[in-house]
Write a protein that holds these residues in place. Structure first.
Motif, mmCIF file in Angstrom:
data_model
loop_
_atom_site.group_PDB
_atom_site.id
_atom_site.type_symbol
_atom_site.label_atom_id
_atom_site.label_comp_id
_atom_site.label_asym_id
_atom_site.label_seq_id
_atom_site.Cartn_x
_atom_site.Cartn_y
_atom_site.Cartn_z
ATOM 1 N N LEU A 286 22.539 13.810 -39.020
ATOM 2 C CA LEU A 286 21.286 12.873 -38.757
ATOM 3 C C LEU A 286 21.075 12.176 -40.608
ATOM 4 O O LEU A 286 21.342 13.523 -41.162
ATOM 5 C CB LEU A 286 19.926 13.984 -38.104
ATOM 6 N N THR A 287 20.373 10.889 -40.560
ATOM 7 C CA THR A 287 20.232 10.278 -41.516
ATOM 8 C C THR A 287 19.367 11.331 -42.368
ATOM 9 O O THR A 287 18.174 11.447 -41.653
ATOM 10 C CB THR A 287 20.385 8.885 -41.373
ATOM 11 N N ALA A 288 19.582 10.633 -44.152
ATOM 12 C CA ALA A 288 17.964 11.513 -44.467
ATOM 13 C C ALA A 288 17.473 10.769 -44.746
ATOM 14 O O ALA A 288 18.524 9.352 -45.272
ATOM 15 C CB ALA A 288 19.093 13.084 -45.785
ATOM 16 N N PRO A 289 16.810 10.062 -46.269
ATOM 17 C CA PRO A 289 16.142 9.752 -46.908
ATOM 18 C C PRO A 289 16.916 8.994 -47.865
ATOM 19 O O PRO A 289 17.446 9.218 -47.950
ATOM 20 C CB PRO A 289 14.436 10.226 -47.166
ATOM 21 N N GLY A 290 17.066 7.981 -48.345
ATOM 22 C CA GLY A 290 17.407 7.497 -49.594
ATOM 23 C C GLY A 290 17.723 8.390 -50.323
ATOM 24 O O GLY A 290 18.279 8.353 -50.947
ATOM 25 N N TRP A 291 16.702 8.338 -50.757
ATOM 26 C CA TRP A 291 15.857 8.885 -51.530
ATOM 27 C C TRP A 291 16.735 10.524 -51.920
ATOM 28 O O TRP A 291 16.971 10.976 -53.069
ATOM 29 C CB TRP A 291 14.178 8.630 -52.077
ATOM 30 N N PHE A 292 16.931 10.870 -50.883
ATOM 31 C CA PHE A 292 17.485 12.420 -50.969
ATOM 32 C C PHE A 292 19.279 12.057 -50.980
ATOM 33 O O PHE A 292 19.519 11.951 -49.944
ATOM 34 C CB PHE A 292 17.532 13.571 -49.769
ATOM 35 N N ASP A 293 19.711 11.671 -52.124
ATOM 36 C CA ASP A 293 20.547 11.143 -52.142
ATOM 37 C C ASP A 293 22.034 12.519 -51.687
ATOM 38 O O ASP A 293 23.345 11.669 -52.345
ATOM 39 C CB ASP A 293 20.870 10.388 -53.817
ATOM 40 N N CYS A 294 22.023 13.540 -52.510
ATOM 41 C CA CYS A 294 22.764 14.345 -52.318
ATOM 42 C C CYS A 294 23.037 14.363 -51.020
ATOM 43 O O CYS A 294 24.612 14.797 -49.962
ATOM 44 C CB CYS A 294 23.117 15.436 -52.389
ATOM 45 N N PHE A 295 22.474 14.165 -50.064
ATOM 46 C CA PHE A 295 22.697 14.306 -48.611
ATOM 47 C C PHE A 295 22.911 12.882 -47.546
ATOM 48 O O PHE A 295 22.841 11.924 -47.368
ATOM 49 C CB PHE A 295 21.170 14.249 -47.970
ATOM 50 N N ASP A 296 24.663 12.480 -47.798
ATOM 51 C CA ASP A 296 25.194 11.467 -47.362
ATOM 52 C C ASP A 296 25.606 11.482 -45.454
ATOM 53 O O ASP A 296 26.552 11.742 -45.199
ATOM 54 C CB ASP A 296 25.938 10.415 -47.807
ATOM 55 N N ALA A 297 24.552 11.303 -44.303
ATOM 56 C CA ALA A 297 25.272 11.443 -42.873
ATOM 57 C C ALA A 297 26.512 11.072 -42.830
ATOM 58 O O ALA A 297 27.148 11.257 -42.203
ATOM 59 C CB ALA A 297 23.930 11.094 -42.334
ATOM 60 N N GLU A 298 26.981 9.407 -43.111
ATOM 61 C CA GLU A 298 27.754 8.926 -42.289
ATOM 62 C C GLU A 298 29.454 9.499 -43.208
ATOM 63 O O GLU A 298 30.395 9.452 -42.812
ATOM 64 C CB GLU A 298 27.779 7.138 -43.262
ATOM 65 N N THR A 299 29.168 10.143 -45.033
ATOM 66 C CA THR A 299 30.492 10.707 -45.432
ATOM 67 C C THR A 299 30.392 12.074 -44.524
ATOM 68 O O THR A 299 31.635 12.164 -44.659
ATOM 69 C CB THR A 299 29.939 10.753 -47.090
ATOM 70 N N ILE A 300 28.957 12.253 -44.853
ATOM 71 C CA ILE A 300 29.488 13.521 -43.634
ATOM 72 C C ILE A 300 30.481 14.027 -42.273
ATOM 73 O O ILE A 300 31.427 14.267 -41.811
ATOM 74 C CB ILE A 300 28.268 14.873 -43.695
ATOM 75 N N ALA A 301 29.946 12.546 -41.789
ATOM 76 C CA ALA A 301 30.574 12.287 -40.288
ATOM 77 C C ALA A 301 32.140 12.722 -40.318
ATOM 78 O O ALA A 301 32.809 12.454 -39.492
ATOM 79 C CB ALA A 301 29.707 11.574 -40.107
ATOM 80 N N GLU A 302 32.209 11.234 -41.167
ATOM 81 C CA GLU A 302 33.497 11.035 -42.025
ATOM 82 C C GLU A 302 34.619 12.251 -42.359
ATOM 83 O O GLU A 302 35.443 12.027 -41.346
ATOM 84 C CB GLU A 302 33.765 9.747 -42.998
ATOM 85 N N GLU A 303 33.848 12.863 -42.937
ATOM 86 C CA GLU A 303 34.937 13.915 -43.376
ATOM 87 C C GLU A 303 34.883 14.643 -42.188
ATOM 88 O O GLU A 303 35.877 15.655 -42.074
ATOM 89 C CB GLU A 303 33.896 15.139 -44.534
ATOM 90 N N LEU A 304 33.883 15.780 -41.104
ATOM 91 C CA LEU A 304 33.662 15.950 -40.073
ATOM 92 C C LEU A 304 35.061 15.372 -39.102
ATOM 93 O O LEU A 304 35.834 16.459 -38.947
ATOM 94 C CB LEU A 304 32.973 16.083 -39.118
ATOM 95 N N GLU A 305 35.641 14.751 -39.275
ATOM 96 C CA GLU A 305 35.795 13.460 -38.279
ATOM 97 C C GLU A 305 37.690 13.700 -38.802
ATOM 98 O O GLU A 305 38.704 14.108 -37.908
ATOM 99 C CB GLU A 305 35.633 12.406 -38.341
ATOM 100 N N ALA A 306 37.331 13.760 -40.239
ATOM 101 C CA ALA A 306 38.828 13.519 -40.779
ATOM 102 C C ALA A 306 39.282 14.854 -41.203
ATOM 103 O O ALA A 306 40.733 15.723 -41.286
ATOM 104 C CB ALA A 306 38.417 13.068 -41.959
ATOM 105 N N GLY A 307 38.875 15.946 -40.068
ATOM 106 C CA GLY A 307 38.421 17.568 -40.526
ATOM 107 C C GLY A 307 38.560 18.371 -41.941
ATOM 108 O O GLY A 307 39.281 19.375 -41.750
ATOM 109 N N THR A 308 38.455 17.326 -42.980
ATOM 110 C CA THR A 308 38.371 17.519 -44.363
ATOM 111 C C THR A 308 36.441 18.881 -43.909
ATOM 112 O O THR A 308 36.529 19.692 -45.349
ATOM 113 C CB THR A 308 38.310 16.779 -45.572
ATOM 114 N N ALA A 309 35.698 18.978 -43.225
ATOM 115 C CA ALA A 309 34.616 19.751 -43.216
ATOM 116 C C ALA A 309 34.899 20.372 -42.095
ATOM 117 O O ALA A 309 34.953 20.380 -40.964
ATOM 118 C CB ALA A 309 33.485 18.378 -43.251
ATOM 119 N N LEU A 310 33.949 21.522 -42.211
ATOM 120 C CA LEU A 310 33.824 22.625 -40.730
ATOM 121 C C LEU A 310 32.380 22.790 -40.765
ATOM 122 O O LEU A 310 31.339 22.842 -41.856
ATOM 123 C CB LEU A 310 34.578 23.849 -40.814
ATOM 124 N N ALA A 311 32.522 22.732 -39.291
ATOM 125 C CA ALA A 311 30.794 22.542 -38.927
ATOM 126 C C ALA A 311 30.409 24.291 -38.074
ATOM 127 O O ALA A 311 31.547 24.153 -37.119
ATOM 128 C CB ALA A 311 30.172 21.934 -38.044
#
Length: 176
Positions: free
Chosen positions: A96-121
């Protein structure tokens, strides 16, 4: 006189819009105080219980206005191979997206990494709140993220569907 009333309405609408934006993006969020020992937990495959994992650089935000506003970032030296052999994986994680000021959490990048298999949930904790699971994601390079998501019981409870016997009783309504 009509112009003054029109300008007044526009000014009130702008102020109300700015207030709503501020309340949604800034006001309700609070930093989460790190304990340093059990801020990041994963459900063990053997016991089915959440247990602390090794982590550093923990930072998180949460809000009492919604059970799914929790977001966290951390780093870990634990490998994905070791984590996947020890802890329960989580299928279908959607950050889920986070407020822009909480910049360590980028939902789009996390989703891309999950899809690419470079991140595990992984399942961090089942029913951390009624119908809410904590999801923890770890990337190949040791970056980690956590957020809350509705589980099946939460989906049913919040859309008005009959929850059924497979869901635990709610604390605020023991009959459900």
């Amino acid at each position: 006189m009509g112009k003054v009333i029109g300008i007044g309405i526009v000014m009130i609408a702008l102020l109300a819009g700015a207030a709503m934006y501020y309340l949604q993006v800034y006001h309700f969020y609070e930093p989460v105080e790190a304990t340093g020992t059990d801020d990041v937990r994963l459900v063990n495959l053997g016991t089915g219980q959440p247990e602390p994992m090794l982590y550093e650089d923990f930072q998180a935000i949460d809000a009492t206005s919604s059970p799914i506003r929790y977001r966290a970032c951390f780093t870990t030296e634990m490998s994905q191979a070791m984590l996947s052999e020890t802890y329960q994986m989580y299928e279908g994680a959607e950050p889920l997206t986070a407020p822009g000021w909480f910049d360590c959490f980028d939902a789009e990048t996390i989703a891309e990494e999950l899809e690419a298999g470079t991140a595990l949930a992984f399942l961090g904790e089942k029913n951390i709140g009624y119908g809410i699971d904590r999801i923890v994601v770890v990337t190949e390079d040791g970056r980690g993220y956590a957020w809350h998501a509705l589980n099946e019981c939460g989906d049913k409870a919040y859309d008005g569907t009959v929850v059924g016997e497979e869901c635990p009783p709610r604390e605020d309504n023991p009959e459900n």
